[in-house]
Scaffold this motif. Structure first.
Motif, PDB file in Angstrom:
ATOM      1  N   ASP A 109      -3.440  -9.415  -3.230  1.00  0.00           N
ATOM      2  CA  ASP A 109      -4.306  -8.591  -4.449  1.00  0.00           C
ATOM      3  C   ASP A 109      -4.582  -6.919  -4.253  1.00  0.00           C
ATOM      4  O   ASP A 109      -4.241  -6.412  -4.558  1.00  0.00           O
ATOM      5  CB  ASP A 109      -5.699  -9.140  -4.524  1.00  0.00           C
ATOM      6  CG  ASP A 109      -5.733 -10.707  -5.059  1.00  0.00           C
ATOM      7  OD1 ASP A 109      -4.422 -11.047  -5.380  1.00  0.00           O
ATOM      8  OD2 ASP A 109      -7.140 -11.345  -5.352  1.00  0.00           O
ATOM      9  N   ARG A 110      -5.224  -6.414  -3.019  1.00  0.00           N
ATOM     10  CA  ARG A 110      -4.790  -5.586  -3.046  1.00  0.00           C
ATOM     11  C   ARG A 110      -3.288  -4.907  -3.063  1.00  0.00           C
ATOM     12  O   ARG A 110      -3.969  -2.992  -2.639  1.00  0.00           O
ATOM     13  CB  ARG A 110      -5.990  -4.800  -1.610  1.00  0.00           C
ATOM     14  CG  ARG A 110      -5.013  -6.309  -0.119  1.00  0.00           C
ATOM     15  CD  ARG A 110      -6.491  -5.637   0.964  1.00  0.00           C
ATOM     16  NE  ARG A 110      -5.622  -6.077   2.538  1.00  0.00           N
ATOM     17  CZ  ARG A 110      -5.402  -7.276   3.032  1.00  0.00           C
ATOM     18  NH1 ARG A 110      -5.841  -8.275   2.116  1.00  0.00           N
ATOM     19  NH2 ARG A 110      -5.024  -7.376   4.856  1.00  0.00           N
ATOM     20  N   GLU A 111      -2.193  -5.344  -2.772  1.00  0.00           N
ATOM     21  CA  GLU A 111      -1.644  -4.663  -2.009  1.00  0.00           C
ATOM     22  C   GLU A 111      -0.476  -4.954  -3.997  1.00  0.00           C
ATOM     23  O   GLU A 111       0.736  -3.898  -4.274  1.00  0.00           O
ATOM     24  CB  GLU A 111      -0.442  -5.362  -1.518  1.00  0.00           C
ATOM     25  CG  GLU A 111      -1.288  -5.019   0.651  1.00  0.00           C
ATOM     26  CD  GLU A 111      -0.150  -6.372   0.818  1.00  0.00           C
ATOM     27  OE1 GLU A 111      -0.128  -5.944   2.165  1.00  0.00           O
ATOM     28  OE2 GLU A 111       0.349  -7.411   0.543  1.00  0.00           O
ATOM     29  N   SER A 112      -0.862  -5.783  -4.513  1.00  0.00           N
ATOM     30  CA  SER A 112      -0.204  -5.720  -5.462  1.00  0.00           C
ATOM     31  C   SER A 112       0.536  -4.308  -6.768  1.00  0.00           C
ATOM     32  O   SER A 112       1.466  -3.862  -7.392  1.00  0.00           O
ATOM     33  CB  SER A 112      -1.217  -6.939  -7.161  1.00  0.00           C
ATOM     34  OG  SER A 112      -2.530  -5.924  -7.036  1.00  0.00           O
ATOM     35  N   ALA A 113      -0.588  -3.504  -6.694  1.00  0.00           N
ATOM     36  CA  ALA A 113      -0.689  -2.613  -7.745  1.00  0.00           C
ATOM     37  C   ALA A 113       0.375  -1.444  -7.036  1.00  0.00           C
ATOM     38  O   ALA A 113       1.724  -1.344  -7.494  1.00  0.00           O
ATOM     39  CB  ALA A 113      -1.481  -1.386  -8.041  1.00  0.00           C
ATOM     40  N   ASP A 114       0.574  -1.322  -6.253  1.00  0.00           N
ATOM     41  CA  ASP A 114       1.465  -0.320  -4.783  1.00  0.00           C
ATOM     42  C   ASP A 114       2.835  -1.067  -5.067  1.00  0.00           C
ATOM     43  O   ASP A 114       3.743  -0.831  -5.193  1.00  0.00           O
ATOM     44  CB  ASP A 114       1.416  -0.526  -3.388  1.00  0.00           C
ATOM     45  CG  ASP A 114       0.227   0.695  -3.282  1.00  0.00           C
ATOM     46  OD1 ASP A 114       0.525   1.704  -4.135  1.00  0.00           O
ATOM     47  OD2 ASP A 114      -0.462   0.795  -2.121  1.00  0.00           O
ATOM     48  N   ALA A 115       2.918  -2.818  -4.729  1.00  0.00           N
ATOM     49  CA  ALA A 115       4.269  -3.250  -4.612  1.00  0.00           C
ATOM     50  C   ALA A 115       5.172  -3.585  -6.039  1.00  0.00           C
ATOM     51  O   ALA A 115       5.980  -3.473  -6.553  1.00  0.00           O
ATOM     52  CB  ALA A 115       3.853  -4.739  -4.376  1.00  0.00           C
ATOM     53  N   MET A 116       4.096  -3.371  -7.458  1.00  0.00           N
ATOM     54  CA  MET A 116       4.365  -3.580  -8.094  1.00  0.00           C
ATOM     55  C   MET A 116       5.488  -2.258  -8.667  1.00  0.00           C
ATOM     56  O   MET A 116       6.087  -2.733 -10.141  1.00  0.00           O
ATOM     57  CB  MET A 116       3.803  -4.472  -9.584  1.00  0.00           C
ATOM     58  CG  MET A 116       3.788  -6.319  -8.899  1.00  0.00           C
ATOM     59  SD  MET A 116       2.570  -6.271 -10.034  1.00  0.00           S
ATOM     60  CE  MET A 116       3.184  -6.790 -11.733  1.00  0.00           C
ATOM     61  N   SER A 117       4.749  -1.257  -8.487  1.00  0.00           N
ATOM     62  CA  SER A 117       5.501   0.307  -8.695  1.00  0.00           C
ATOM     63  C   SER A 117       7.160   0.249  -7.829  1.00  0.00           C
ATOM     64  O   SER A 117       7.684   1.301  -8.264  1.00  0.00           O
ATOM     65  CB  SER A 117       4.430   1.371  -8.054  1.00  0.00           C
ATOM     66  OG  SER A 117       4.465   1.112  -6.610  1.00  0.00           O
ATOM     67  N   ILE A 118       7.230  -1.047  -7.740  1.00  0.00           N
ATOM     68  CA  ILE A 118       9.247  -0.334  -6.849  1.00  0.00           C
ATOM     69  C   ILE A 118       9.671  -1.337  -8.311  1.00  0.00           C
ATOM     70  O   ILE A 118       9.170  -2.718  -8.121  1.00  0.00           O
ATOM     71  CB  ILE A 118       8.682  -1.800  -5.812  1.00  0.00           C
ATOM     72  CG1 ILE A 118       7.657  -1.120  -4.617  1.00  0.00           C
ATOM     73  CG2 ILE A 118      10.151  -1.532  -5.004  1.00  0.00           C
ATOM     74  CD1 ILE A 118       7.751  -1.557  -3.120  1.00  0.00           C
ATOM     75  N   PRO A 119      10.354  -0.769  -8.574  1.00  0.00           N
ATOM     76  CA  PRO A 119      11.175  -1.357  -9.353  1.00  0.00           C
ATOM     77  C   PRO A 119      12.129  -2.632  -9.244  1.00  0.00           C
ATOM     78  O   PRO A 119      11.984  -3.741  -9.773  1.00  0.00           O
ATOM     79  CB  PRO A 119      11.939  -0.319  -9.652  1.00  0.00           C
ATOM     80  CG  PRO A 119      11.633   0.886  -9.801  1.00  0.00           C
ATOM     81  CD  PRO A 119      10.685   0.495  -8.559  1.00  0.00           C
ATOM     82  N   LEU A 120      12.399  -2.848  -8.664  1.00  0.00           N
ATOM     83  CA  LEU A 120      12.564  -4.443  -7.446  1.00  0.00           C
ATOM     84  C   LEU A 120      12.338  -4.877  -7.624  1.00  0.00           C
ATOM     85  O   LEU A 120      12.910  -6.314  -7.819  1.00  0.00           O
ATOM     86  CB  LEU A 120      13.991  -3.896  -5.999  1.00  0.00           C
ATOM     87  CG  LEU A 120      14.581  -3.540  -6.015  1.00  0.00           C
ATOM     88  CD1 LEU A 120      15.328  -2.670  -4.866  1.00  0.00           C
ATOM     89  CD2 LEU A 120      16.079  -3.890  -6.384  1.00  0.00           C
TER      90      LEU A 120
END
Length: 949
Positions: free
Chosen positions: A722-733
């Motif tokens: 959860d705490r990583e979701s924003a950063d992860a979903m900012s990656i286009p792939l």
């Protein structure tokens, strides 16, 4: 191709002049080889024969055409050929167009015959088509030939007479076919006054051009229902050309004599069928095969229904035949004792409430007649003494009308053949006609009928049929039948249907609807039997109904039963749901066969995995547990008790539990993506992600399921907290993948999946943390392995929902899981897919009885587990599948496992167990003590959730 199709193709080849150039390829085509396969052989691309005129198909056959008189020499050359050995062929064959010789390379069995007659040996070559061979089929092709001829006739008649294919007239069609079979048999066995009487009469009196075949057959049938004495036939205005046909009676030709109209082709098929030698018909083989003719769904497996006599005798011998033979042996030549045995046999009833075409009843009858004949021989009785064993003592229930008719006819034929064998042809013919009118095969639903009414303990119960030999209305009157003090043995092979049945892939809408109706009908049957007994009846296999019916029957009469059953009713949760209801206070398992393949004459040796379970009233004395060892024979053990898991131990039922009974770590399901595959990455995709954007690497984890861990084909997954979701979903792939997850979950019909669209970066169900070590347990694995294929992974590996995981466990836990003790427990108490192990955490792990382990025990087991892992590592990159192949297991790995088993077994009893029986007895004893002592389930850790924290 099925056996009937192969026989037809081989017959056509044998009836044609031998083309020396084409024979090898025509022969292979007759056994189902594809045109492309034959084309490659013809061209020489795959033909490695080193014999002149030879064709070699690797792993199948090496055959050769030779000069006249050189057949034997050519067969010797084929046998000595290096290519025969190198090509691992199953058969060699040589022919010069006049004679033919062949040899089975596995067992050395040979055939030699005229070329034109080699079709009679087609069964010898059935393995070329992937069809298991059975001795009876090898010895005689007549049963398959007859089935094929009648099938062609049946289909042609339905094509010309579509109204006879309707539900309203299907019974008429079935009855007509039964009459034809009787006529074909009667004209070749002396029952009719001259050989071929029926076929020759139809040929002489009918005219293909005028289409009067049906009128001729109708007249013959009518004649056989009218007595020959007096003026009865003249008064019935029956023409004189029928005078040679006897009065048959017995209802076989009673009622309507309507006959379907014959085309020219149908007439030809009828004459071809009649030209076979029906004298050699084996009623148990023929009856089993012919039942598919009238079944639209089963016709594709025509000729595959025969079950071997040895398999049937696995049921009948321990049920009652062994006891009769033992009494015969004990009687010696004492005429009084022999007479008592014969009187006993006259009162024995054999009842098959799922009789199909009657092969269990036919085999039981034949075996009893053999014993009776020996009694008469020892008593020096007259050779023509009539049998005291009445056919009416062999009763059955069959749901479908045509097999029910064939079962009655098969018993009639069996009786006549036994009379010819033991009393002589003259006496057999004299006593055969007219037939009796009793009918003892009931067409109906065995789970809805009252077995006591159809096969009462003593006295009455044989149904009288006024007009039709085969119809058995249940509201008929009954006739007396003396059976006071007799025994009743119930046997059979009920339908192999599980609690749920999925339509085959690609099934039509009609097939799906039919399967749905059948499933609803079976559900209603079981509900009628079990609804007042248990609330868990919906999970029971259909065969459970037969065991329940017997338990009710046994309350009213001294009887015993033995059923062939899917092995699933002796495994898993069905055991505790079914068997306490069946065994109760009065019944026990008095013999059983553990799991083996119940194979029919089917392609690729197909066969369902079954057990045989015999039940009887509780009594003092031992019971017999059998194991089919295949080529090594059958092993028998006499034990004090057989429980519902088919092990020699007192009656114990293992129930699934939500928590462990031992001091071991909890095991849970793996994590479920419910993502449409968008969070899962192949190794190539994972590498591509990392190469294109290095930020993705921290969100990629190994994703491991059952197949992955066994075969080493690891996948990967996106694992985002959860705490990583924003950063992860900012990656286009990653964003492109989660967008697809949103779309898939939003369109789902399941509310839980729809809710998951709000967290598309996470698995729908998360059952682990990514900082824990993992012991992975496959759900399914091969029974060939000597140890369960358990794997150990460092923190970071994600377990797929197709497997189980023990997360964060100390490594000694793995020593328990890979032990022989645990494998044996799983094999016994968990359900199986066929014979493969089907692991259950609630039933297999949570119930596994482990003694309290000392710290020293844990240290020793930790060392054992580490040694197993080191031995595996020494053979990198070999996979679990490679390492645990029983034929190729590395010696150091085997020694590591042996040491592990020794250390663990000493924890239980201070030494190695002597055998699996002792292991199971200890495990069940330990389980009984731990559960009886009120052991509380371990506190359950809640791991399921929507997102990773």
């Amino acid at each position: 191709m099925n056996a009937v199709e192969i026989e037809a193709a081989v017959s056509e080849l044998a009836e044609s002049p031998c083309d020396t150039q084409e024979f090898p390829f025509a022969f292979l085509a007759a056994f189902g080889n594809k045109e492309t396969t034959i084309a490659r052989l013809r061209k020489g691309d795959t033909n490695k024969s080193d014999v002149p005129g030879g064709v070699l198909q690797r792993s199948h056959i090496h055959l050769a055409i030779c000069a006249s008189g050189q057949v034997n020499a050519t067969l010797n050359a084929l046998r000595a050929s290096p290519q025969t050995t190198k090509g691992k062929v199953k058969f060699i064959l040589a022919t010069d167009g006049d004679t033919l010789e062949a040899e089975d390379m596995a067992n050395g069995e040979t055939i030699a015959c005229e070329y034109a007659k080699f079709a009679g040996h087609f069964g010898f070559f059935l393995p070329l088509a992937g069809i298991s061979t059975i001795k009876e089929i090898k010895d005689s092709a007549i049963d398959v030939r007859a089935t094929g001829r009648l099938n062609k006739l049946y289909l042609e008649l339905l094509r010309e007479n579509p109204d006879w294919a309707t539900d309203e007239r299907r019974q008429d069609m079935n009855h007509f076919m039964g009459r034809l079979i009787f006529c074909f048999f009667a004209e070749d066995t002396g029952i009719f006054s001259s050989n071929g009487l029926f076929t020759k009469t139809v040929d002489r009196m009918s005219d293909a051009a005028s289409g009067n075949t049906h009128d001729v057959i109708r007249t013959i049938f009518h004649a056989m229902n009218v007595p020959t004495k007096g003026n009865a036939r003249a008064e019935a205005k029956i023409p004189g050309w029928t005078d040679a046909f006897p009065y048959v009676n017995g209802g076989l030709f009673g009622g309507s004599n309507d006959v379907p109209r014959f085309t020219r082709m149908a007439r030809t098929y009828l004459l071809h069928a009649g030209q076979l030698d029906w004298h050699e018909i084996n009623p148990d083989i023929f009856g089993s095969m012919i039942q598919a003719v009238a079944d639209d769904e089963e016709r594709g497996s025509l000729g595959m229904h025969y079950t071997s006599v040895p398999n049937i005798l696995k049921v009948l011998n321990p049920l009652f035949l062994d006891d009769l033979r033992a009494q015969l042996e004990a009687s010696g030549d004492n005429k009084a004792k022999l007479l008592n045995l014969r009187k006993r046999m006259a009162r024995i009833r054999v009842f098959d409430p799922a009789c199909g075409s009657g092969n269990f009843l036919v085999i039981a009858y034949k075996q009893m007649r053999e014993i009776e004949a020996e009694i008469n021989r020892r008593r020096e009785e007259p050779a023509d003494l009539k049998s005291v064993i009445p056919l009416t003592n062999f009763r059955g229930i069959e749901l479908r009308s045509f097999p029910a008719e064939i079962a009655r006819l098969a018993l009639i034929i069996a009786e006549y053949q036994c009379d010819v064998l033991y009393r002589g042809q003259m006496q057999a013919v004299q006593d055969f006609l007219p037939l009796e009118a009793e009918n003892w095969i009931t067409c109906g639903n065995a789970l809805r009928l009252d077995w006591l009414a159809l096969c009462p303990p003593t006295g009455t119960g044989v149904k009288v049929v006024a007009d039709d030999l085969f119809e058995t209305p249940l509201d008929q009157s009954e006739i007396d039948f003396a059976n006071e003090g007799g025994e009743t043995y119930i046997c059979g092979n009920p339908p192999y249907v599980g609690a749920t049945v999925k339509p085959p892939k690609g099934a039509s809408a009609e097939t799906k609807e039919r399967l749905k109706r059948e499933a609803e009908s079976r559900k209603a049957d079981l509900e009628t039997l079990f609804a007042n007994e248990t609330s868990s009846w919906k999970s029971l296999d259909y065969v459970s109904g037969w065991f329940m019916q017997f338990s009710k029957y046994a309350k009213a009469t001294q009887s015993a039963c033995a059923f062939v059953s899917t092995n699933s009713v002796m495994q898993g949760e069905q055991v505790s749901r079914l068997w306490p209801l069946i065994l109760g206070e009065s019944l026990r398992i008095n013999f059983a066969y553990t799991s083996f393949k119940w194979a029919n004459l089917a392609a690729n040796n197909a066969g369902v995995t079954v057990v045989i379970v015999g039940l009887a009233r509780k009594s003092p004395g031992s019971v017999a547990l059998y194991e089919d060892l295949g080529a090594d024979g059958i092993k028998r053990r006499d034990v004090d008790n057989i429980n519902a898991y088919l092990i020699p131990y007192r009656d114990v039922y293992v129930d699934a539990r939500s928590g462990v009974i031992s001091q071991i770590k909890e095991m849970t399901n793996g994590s479920k993506p419910a993502d449409g595959g968008h969070l899962i990455l192949s190794p190539e995709e994972a590498r591509d992600f990392a190469r294109k954007d290095s930020r993705t690497a921290s969100y990629i984890r190994p994703f491991i399921g059952t197949e992955d861990t066994i075969h080493g084909d690891f996948r990967y997954c996106l694992w985002i907290k959860d705490r990583e979701s924003a950063d992860a979903m900012s990656i286009p792939l990653i964003k492109s993948r989660t967008d697809e997850v949103i779309k898939m979950r939003s369109e789902s019909s399941k509310e839980l999946t729809k809710d998951g669209a709000a967290t598309p970066y996470a698995f729908q169900q998360v059952r682990q943390r990514d900082n824990e070590t993992v012991i992975l347990v496959p759900r399914h694995s091969s029974e060939r392995r000597e140890y369960l294929p358990i794997s150990y992974f460092q923190a970071g590996a994600i377990v797929a929902d197709g497997a189980f995981g023990v997360f964060g466990a100390e490594i000694w836990t793995m020593a328990l899981l890979v032990s022989k003790l645990h494998l044996l427990w799983i094999a016994t108490v968990c359900g199986k897919l066929e014979t493969r192990y089907r692991y259950s955490n609630t039933l297999g792990w949570n119930t596994f009885p482990v003694p309290t382990l000392t710290e020293q025990n844990k240290t020793d087991l930790t060392e054992c587990a580490e040694n197993i892992l080191l031995a595996r590592e020494a053979h990198f990159p070999a996979t679990i599948a490679d390492l645990y192949d029983p034929d190729n297991m590395p010696e150091d790995l085997r020694r590591a496992h042996e040491r592990n088993d020794e250390v663990l077994e000493r924890v239980y009893i201070g030494r190695r167990f002597r055998n699996d029986t002792e292991r199971l007895e200890k495990l069940f004893d330990q389980y009984t003590k731990m559960t009886a002592a009120g052991a509380k389930p371990a506190k359950k850790t809640i791991r399921a959730g929507k997102t990773a924290q």
